[in-house]
Design an enzyme around this catalytic site. Structure first.
Site, PDB file in Angstrom:
ATOM      1  N   ASP A 179       0.356   4.780   0.847  1.00 15.26           N
ATOM      2  CA  ASP A 179      -0.816   5.846   1.815  1.00 15.26           C
ATOM      3  C   ASP A 179      -0.459   5.659   3.480  1.00 15.26           C
ATOM      4  O   ASP A 179      -1.131   4.153   3.577  1.00 15.26           O
ATOM      5  CB  ASP A 179      -2.031   6.605   1.776  1.00 15.26           C
ATOM      6  CG  ASP A 179      -1.919   7.551   0.513  1.00 15.26           C
ATOM      7  OD1 ASP A 179      -1.725   8.444   0.073  1.00 15.26           O
ATOM      8  OD2 ASP A 179      -2.779   6.582  -0.834  1.00 15.26           O
ATOM      9  N   ASP A 231       0.785  -1.458  -0.031  1.00 14.25           N
ATOM     10  CA  ASP A 231       0.011   0.378  -0.086  1.00 14.25           C
ATOM     11  C   ASP A 231       0.911   1.578   0.104  1.00 14.25           C
ATOM     12  O   ASP A 231       2.059   0.779   0.511  1.00 14.25           O
ATOM     13  CB  ASP A 231      -0.732  -0.478   1.180  1.00 14.25           C
ATOM     14  CG  ASP A 231      -1.382   1.322   1.471  1.00 14.25           C
ATOM     15  OD1 ASP A 231      -2.356   2.069  -0.200  1.00 14.25           O
ATOM     16  OD2 ASP A 231      -1.641   2.044   2.872  1.00 14.25           O
TER      17      ASP A 231
END
Length: 294
Positions: free
Chosen positions: A86, A84
């Protein structure tokens, strides 16, 4: 060969006390000697079983600013890394930074928090937040990148060390391609996937993204597609993320790591890093600090 490896990792402002390592070793009926991966920062030992009272042991580790993880002894070093972006590879939520610069940060941050905790659907939350960006100049994206985005400590050695061993990597984000492209270039991810912000002819954001939205289901499908293209089984994948939309691929991976994750993620993913930086993912695979590529 032992069935499990217990890995103890100090947070960024902590050290690993020898007595704590010895206590965990005793509780777990450790096999052989415990060993430093990074002196005073990360240690491991082999065992046939996790520590007695795993949750209590993990709580004790948290109390001194450390992480405790248990991984299978076999197949520790993974062939692909999927991350991922963020609050994982970067320290911020890019949509929150865009909104803050545009003047409505607190409202958007609340929506982001609810989405990452799984309280509202990701698609609904993304559309609501992006709509508030309508009319903002596209240059705001570059401004946020230059002034507000920082790479999480440990990300660079993680990527470089795994790449040096032939690992392929992908950034799969519910954020925006304008940022994943920059992060992927900086850290040399092999591929990146995210949502595309649409721009008007006069170079302003339209407040929409290209459909379909890259949410939890799309993330999981891209995870499977990437593995298929690389001809790698899920058991050979390392996945790291922090939000509810990462849970499906975290659960499916051979090593799914909840990194400084939301409570809803920690409730479902046993392998958790709350205090250490991303170098921890190298230690979980048995790499020593001396093995890391700067």
């Amino acid at each position: 060969m032992s069935k499990f490896i217990v890995v103890l990792i100090a947070g960024q402002d902590a050290v690993l006390p020898h007595d704590f390592i010895n206590d965990m070793y005793t509780r777990s009926d450790g096999v052989g000697n415990w060993d430093w991966l990074d002196e005073d920062r990360a240690a491991e030992f082999a065992t046939w079983k996790p520590p007695d009272g795993m949750e209590q042991s993990r709580s004790e580790a948290h109390a001194i600013g450390c992480d405790l993880a248990v991984v299978p002894a076999e197949n520790r070093q993974k062939r692909v890394l999927i991350a991922d972006m963020d609050s994982t590879i970067i320290e911020q939520e890019s949509i929150d930074e865009l909104a803050d610069l545009a003047g409505f940060g607190a409202h958007v941050a609340t929506i982001t928090e609810r989405a990452m905790n799984g309280e509202i659907s990701f698609d609904e939350a993304l559309r609501a937040r992006v709509a508030l960006l309508r009319g903002q100049p596209v240059s705001i994206l570059t401004k946020v990148w230059r002034e507000r985005i920082s790479i999480t400590k440990g990300a660079a050695p993680l990527l470089k060390t795994m790449a040096a061993r032939g690992t392929k990597s992908a950034l799969i984000s519910g954020g925006f391609t304008d940022f994943t492209a920059r992060v992927a270039k900086k850290l040399e991810f092999d591929r990146h996937y995210a949502n595309e912000l649409l721009v008007s002819d006069d170079q302003n954001l339209t407040g929409t993204v290209r459909e379909p939205i890259l949410g939890p289901d799309a993330k999981f499908n891209l995870f499977r597609t990437f593995l298929s293209e690389e001809e790698v089984a899920a058991k050979d994948a390392l996945v790291v993320g922090d939000g509810a939309n990462d849970i499906p691929m975290l659960k499916a991976a051979g090593m799914g790591v909840a990194f400084r994750a939301k409570p809803v993620v920690n409730a479902q993913i046993d392998l958790q890093i709350r205090h250490a930086d991303l170098t921890a993912l190298l230690y979980l695979q048995g790499h020593r600090l001396a093995d890391a590529v700067d």
